[in-house]
Motif scaffolding. Sequence first.
Motif, mmCIF file in Angstrom:
data_model
loop_
_atom_site.group_PDB
_atom_site.id
_atom_site.type_symbol
_atom_site.label_atom_id
_atom_site.label_comp_id
_atom_site.label_asym_id
_atom_site.label_seq_id
_atom_site.Cartn_x
_atom_site.Cartn_y
_atom_site.Cartn_z
ATOM 1 N N LEU A 7 5.344 -0.106 4.400
ATOM 2 C CA LEU A 7 4.885 -1.169 5.004
ATOM 3 C C LEU A 7 3.632 -0.566 5.907
ATOM 4 N N VAL A 8 3.918 0.559 6.371
ATOM 5 C CA VAL A 8 2.873 1.059 7.437
ATOM 6 C C VAL A 8 1.542 1.692 6.473
ATOM 7 N N ALA A 9 1.820 1.949 5.623
ATOM 8 C CA ALA A 9 0.610 2.440 4.522
ATOM 9 C C ALA A 9 -0.168 1.090 4.300
ATOM 10 N N PHE A 10 0.413 -0.011 4.515
ATOM 11 C CA PHE A 10 -0.459 -1.164 3.947
ATOM 12 C C PHE A 10 -1.504 -1.211 4.821
ATOM 13 N N PHE A 11 -1.371 -0.890 6.213
ATOM 14 C CA PHE A 11 -2.317 -1.245 7.217
ATOM 15 C C PHE A 11 -3.340 -0.062 7.295
ATOM 16 N N MET A 12 -2.945 1.102 6.441
ATOM 17 C CA MET A 12 -3.633 2.416 6.556
ATOM 18 C C MET A 12 -4.996 2.328 5.841
ATOM 19 N N PRO A 13 -5.946 3.011 5.774
ATOM 20 C CA PRO A 13 -7.152 3.054 4.979
ATOM 21 C C PRO A 13 -6.493 3.408 3.367
ATOM 22 N N LYS A 26 -12.077 -17.719 -10.518
ATOM 23 C CA LYS A 26 -11.093 -17.734 -9.455
ATOM 24 C C LYS A 26 -9.899 -17.592 -10.043
ATOM 25 N N SER A 27 -9.341 -17.802 -11.288
ATOM 26 C CA SER A 27 -7.992 -17.296 -11.587
ATOM 27 C C SER A 27 -7.987 -15.956 -11.858
ATOM 28 N N ALA A 28 -9.045 -15.255 -12.332
ATOM 29 C CA ALA A 28 -9.049 -13.810 -12.428
ATOM 30 C C ALA A 28 -8.745 -13.175 -11.164
ATOM 31 N N THR A 29 -9.364 -13.581 -9.898
ATOM 32 C CA THR A 29 -9.141 -13.103 -8.744
ATOM 33 C C THR A 29 -7.813 -13.186 -8.221
ATOM 34 N N ASN A 30 -7.355 -14.446 -8.459
ATOM 35 C CA ASN A 30 -5.662 -14.741 -8.145
ATOM 36 C C ASN A 30 -4.883 -13.638 -8.811
ATOM 37 N N THR A 31 -5.222 -13.420 -10.172
ATOM 38 C CA THR A 31 -4.367 -12.432 -10.922
ATOM 39 C C THR A 31 -4.377 -11.103 -10.165
ATOM 40 N N ALA A 32 -5.850 -10.759 -9.881
ATOM 41 C CA ALA A 32 -5.855 -9.324 -9.346
ATOM 42 C C ALA A 32 -5.204 -9.077 -8.094
ATOM 43 N N LYS A 33 -5.371 -10.295 -7.281
ATOM 44 C CA LYS A 33 -4.682 -10.176 -5.965
ATOM 45 C C LYS A 33 -3.205 -10.004 -6.178
ATOM 46 N N TRP A 34 -2.569 -10.617 -7.122
ATOM 47 C CA TRP A 34 -1.068 -10.613 -7.341
ATOM 48 C C TRP A 34 -0.800 -9.402 -8.018
ATOM 49 N N LEU A 35 -1.445 -8.593 -8.560
ATOM 50 C CA LEU A 35 -1.383 -7.222 -9.261
ATOM 51 C C LEU A 35 -1.423 -6.176 -8.282
ATOM 52 N N PHE A 36 -2.424 -6.444 -7.109
ATOM 53 C CA PHE A 36 -2.635 -5.513 -5.997
ATOM 54 C C PHE A 36 -1.492 -5.567 -5.115
ATOM 55 N N MET A 37 -0.835 -6.670 -5.213
ATOM 56 C CA MET A 37 0.563 -6.602 -4.018
ATOM 57 C C MET A 37 1.675 -6.033 -4.755
ATOM 58 N N VAL A 38 1.663 -5.910 -6.119
ATOM 59 C CA VAL A 38 2.996 -5.414 -6.738
ATOM 60 C C VAL A 38 3.445 -4.087 -6.042
ATOM 61 N N PRO A 39 2.641 -3.116 -6.088
ATOM 62 C CA PRO A 39 2.944 -1.547 -5.451
ATOM 63 C C PRO A 39 3.483 -1.863 -4.021
ATOM 64 N N PHE A 40 3.238 -2.914 -3.206
ATOM 65 C CA PHE A 40 3.771 -2.949 -1.888
ATOM 66 C C PHE A 40 4.932 -3.758 -1.844
ATOM 67 N N ALA A 41 5.426 -4.346 -2.948
ATOM 68 C CA ALA A 41 6.643 -5.064 -2.965
ATOM 69 C C ALA A 41 7.680 -4.021 -2.731
ATOM 70 N N PHE A 42 7.394 -2.707 -3.401
ATOM 71 C CA PHE A 42 8.562 -1.847 -3.420
ATOM 72 C C PHE A 42 9.050 -1.509 -2.029
ATOM 73 N N PRO A 43 8.081 -1.273 -1.038
ATOM 74 C CA PRO A 43 8.561 -0.956 0.479
ATOM 75 C C PRO A 43 9.473 -2.174 0.846
ATOM 76 N N VAL A 44 9.178 -3.362 0.480
ATOM 77 C CA VAL A 44 9.887 -4.461 0.910
ATOM 78 C C VAL A 44 11.269 -4.483 0.260
ATOM 79 N N LEU A 45 11.284 -3.837 -0.672
ATOM 80 C CA LEU A 45 12.473 -3.840 -1.578
ATOM 81 C C LEU A 45 13.490 -2.711 -0.959
ATOM 82 N N PHE A 46 12.705 -1.448 -0.448
ATOM 83 C CA PHE A 46 13.307 -0.525 0.243
ATOM 84 C C PHE A 46 14.061 -1.049 1.395
ATOM 85 N N LEU A 47 13.198 -1.649 2.050
ATOM 86 C CA LEU A 47 13.789 -2.160 3.504
ATOM 87 C C LEU A 47 14.998 -3.200 3.185
#
Length: 145
Positions: free
Chosen positions: A23-29, A81-102
């Motif tokens: 989760l800290v990595a989400f806020f780092m460059p 707009k639909s493609a942008t929304n899909t890209a946003k969700w795909l970008f969030m997938v790797p950050f879901a795992f830290p939440v699951l680890f927490l």
Amino acid sequence: MEDSQTMTKFTKFVVLGAGVLGLVAFFMPLIHVKQGGFEGKASGLDVMKGFDQAEQAMGEVETAAGAMGETDAHRAVGEVKSATNTAKWLFMVPFAFPVLFLLTGGIGALTRFGRGMGALTLLFGLIAVALWFLIRAAGDAVKTE
């Protein structure tokens, strides 16, 4: 027996620490672009804000195109707009795992960290590592000098 319990307690907090670090990595460059005279860095949060701004701009363009009666432009903007929304969700997938680890680390710290929880955490970790390699390979494929 006590050695096993010590290792289990240690594992709980390692998983919890991995979630916090993720989760800290989400806020780092996360992205560093250096091309021509431009140089910029963006964190995961910056990228998410950019997706939101792009969706907002596309919504304004979509409204304007609809008001002008431009059905093709209206449809094209809707697709972007639909493609942008899909890209946003795909970008969030790797950050879901830290939440699951927490979650698994927190549940494990409060309760017994059994085999099922350990197997689930191992599965999350393997999927996260596979995604990391996939993202790195994609980044290396588009890298320009």
